[in-house]
Motif scaffolding. Structure first.
Motif, PDB file in Angstrom:
ATOM      1  N   ASP A 242      96.628  50.210  19.308  1.00 13.97           N
ATOM      2  CA  ASP A 242      95.477  49.323  19.503  1.00 13.97           C
ATOM      3  C   ASP A 242      95.851  47.850  19.417  1.00 13.97           C
ATOM      4  O   ASP A 242      94.980  46.979  19.491  1.00 13.97           O
ATOM      5  N   THR A 249      95.541  40.676  21.573  1.00  9.58           N
ATOM      6  CA  THR A 249      94.283  41.320  21.192  1.00  9.58           C
ATOM      7  C   THR A 249      94.515  42.512  20.266  1.00  9.58           C
ATOM      8  O   THR A 249      95.607  43.103  20.252  1.00  9.58           O
ATOM      9  N   ALA A 251      92.230  46.048  19.440  1.00 10.77           N
ATOM     10  CA  ALA A 251      91.039  46.852  19.716  1.00 10.77           C
ATOM     11  C   ALA A 251      90.658  47.579  18.428  1.00 10.77           C
ATOM     12  O   ALA A 251      91.461  48.362  17.891  1.00 10.77           O
ATOM     13  N   ASN A 253      88.828  50.356  16.751  1.00 12.03           N
ATOM     14  CA  ASN A 253      88.252  51.629  17.198  1.00 12.03           C
ATOM     15  C   ASN A 253      87.992  52.633  16.084  1.00 12.03           C
ATOM     16  O   ASN A 253      87.335  53.645  16.315  1.00 12.03           O
ATOM     17  N   TYR A 270      82.576  48.394  17.285  1.00 10.81           N
ATOM     18  CA  TYR A 270      83.675  48.586  18.248  1.00 10.81           C
ATOM     19  C   TYR A 270      83.829  47.283  19.023  1.00 10.81           C
ATOM     20  O   TYR A 270      82.897  46.826  19.681  1.00 10.81           O
ATOM     21  N   ARG A 271      84.999  46.682  18.933  1.00  8.17           N
ATOM     22  CA  ARG A 271      85.180  45.379  19.539  1.00  8.17           C
ATOM     23  C   ARG A 271      86.643  45.094  19.799  1.00  8.17           C
ATOM     24  O   ARG A 271      87.527  45.810  19.310  1.00  8.17           O
ATOM     25  N   VAL A 272      86.897  44.042  20.569  1.00  7.91           N
ATOM     26  CA  VAL A 272      88.251  43.547  20.812  1.00  7.91           C
ATOM     27  C   VAL A 272      88.351  42.173  20.165  1.00  7.91           C
ATOM     28  O   VAL A 272      87.533  41.293  20.422  1.00  7.91           O
TER      29      VAL A 272
END
Length: 329
Positions: A242, A249, A251, A253, A270-272
Motif C-alpha cells: 500500500d 502516496t 493507501a 485500507n 478508506y483514503r489515499v
C-alpha cells in the motif's frame, strides 16, 4: 406517626398507609381507658406497616378502604409479575448468550473490551440476579459504587469510564426486556456529564525532539506517524503493497488492533494519503534495512506486527523522557 382523635365524643384512629391518610372511626367514648386501648392498637398497626405485614382487612373488615387497598395490591402483584418475567434468565446466563451473538458483529478489540467490563464489573454485581428483576435503584447504586472504584494510577474512575462501563448493562437490559417481555428499569437514567477533553498537541519543535530521541529503528515510524496523521491501528497495519514511494502516496485500507487485521470503521476512513518528501525519504531508507519478505512496513525485532501497548510502554514514553517532554498520548 398516627394519632388518636375525637369526633362527637367518639374516638377514631388517624394514620398513614401506602402513602394515604386513613381515618377509621370507632364507637368508643373518649375516656382514658379507651385511649389506652386504642393506643396499643395503633402501635401494633404501625409496627406491622413498618414490617410490611399489615393487613387492612384484619383490623378494619368493614372499612371502605379494604377494597381500595385490595385493588392496589392486585395492581402491584400484576405489575411485579410483568416486571419479573418468568422466562427471563439470570444476568450472567444472558450475558453469555448476548456476547456470543454480538461477537460476529463487533471487532475483536471491542468484543474483548465489553467482555472485560462484564467480567470485572457487571457480573460480580448483578450476575446472580434474574435480569428482569434488576431495579432502577440497583442500577443507580451500582453507578455510585463505580465512582469510588480506583482506576489507573490510584485515581477514581472518570465519568467517561463509568459511562463506558454502564453501556453494556443498558444494552443487555434493553435487549432482554424486548425478548422476555418485561419493562426495562433503564428509564430516565442519563449518562454522567463528561468534562471537555483538554487537547495537548505537540508543536513542531517538540516533534523534532521526539524524532531525535527515538531509537534508530523507530525514527521512520514516528516520522510517518507525525507527518501523515495515520491512526495507531492504521500505521501498525500498514503494508508495503500500500506504499507507493514513486507517486508519494499511502493507501489506507486496513487496521491492526490487538493483533487482528480488520476493515476500517467507516467508508470515509478508506483514503489515499499524500506523503511529504520527509516521509518518502524516511520510508525509502527504512525499506533498505527492513525485511521485505514480511508484508508489514513496521515490525518488532521478531518481524511480527507491532503491539501498541508494548510500543507505548517500551518505546514511546522512554522517548518522551529522553526528549525532556511531559508524558502524553
Amino acid at each position: 406517626m398516627g394519632s388518636i382523635n375525637v369526633k362527637n365524643n367518639k374516638l377514631y384512629l388517624d394514620f398513614r398507609y401506602k402513602g394515604q391518610r386513613c381515618r377509621e372511626y370507632t364507637k368508643l367514648i373518649d375516656n382514658s381507658s379507651n385511649r389506652r386501648r386504642l393506643g396499643q392498637l395503633l402501635k401494633s398497626i404501625e409496627a406491622e406497616i413498618t414490617l410490611g405485614t399489615f393487613d387492612y382487612a384484619k383490623y378494619f373488615p368493614k372499612s371502605k378502604k379494604v377494597e381500595k387497598f385490595a385493588v392496589l395490591a392486585e395492581r402491584k402483584r400484576k405489575a411485579k409479575a410483568y416486571f419479573e418475567s418468568p422466562d427471563a434468565p439470570r444476568l450472567n446466563e444472558f450475558a453469555e448468550i448476548w456476547l456470543s451473538e454480538k461477537q460476529i458483529e463487533w471487532r475483536k478489540g471491542h468484543y474483548e473490551d465489553v467482555d472485560g467490563i462484564l467480567r470485572k464489573y457487571i457480573i460480580p454485581m448483578f450476575g446472580s440476579k434474574k435480569i428482569s428483576a434488576i431495579t432502577k435503584q440497583q442500577i443507580l447504586s451500582f453507578r455510585s459504587t463505580l465512582a469510588k472504584v480506583p482506576g489507573r494510577k490510584g485515581k477514581v474512575l472518570s465519568p467517561s469510564r463509568i459511562n463506558h462501563i454502564m453501556t453494556p448493562l443498558r444494552m443487555m437490559l434493553t435487549e432482554a426486556a424486548d425478548r422476555y417481555e418485561f419493562t426495562s428499569p433503564w428509564k430516565n437514567i442519563k449518562a454522567l456529564k463528561v468534562g471537555r477533553t483538554e487537547v495537548d498537541p505537540f508543536n513542531l519543535q517538540e516533534v523534532e525532539l521526539v524524532i531525535q530521541s527515538a531509537p534508530a529503528n523507530f525514527k521512520a515510524y514516528y516520522i510517518t506517524r507525525f507527518f501523515t496523521g495515520l491512526r495507531t491501528g492504521e500505521i501498525d497495519g500498514l503494508m508495503w503493497k500500500d506504499v507507493d514511494l514513486k507517486s508519494k502516496t499511502i493507501a489506507v485500507n486496513q487496521s491492526l488492533v490487538r493483533g487482528e487485521l480488520s476493515d476500517l470503521k467507516t467508508e470515509g476512513s478508506y483514503r489515499v494519503v499524500m506523503l511529504p518528501d520527509r516521509v518518502v525519504e524516511a520510508l525509502a531508507e527504512h525499506k533498505t534495512v527492513s525485511s521485505l519478505k514480511y508484508k508489514y512496513v513496521f515490525t518488532n525485532t521478531k518481524h511480527q506486527p507491532l503491539n501498541y501497548q508494548v510500543i507505548s510502554r517500551s518505546v514511546w514514553y522512554p522517548t518522551l523522557r529522553r526528549a525532556g517532554l511531559r508524558p502524553r498520548n
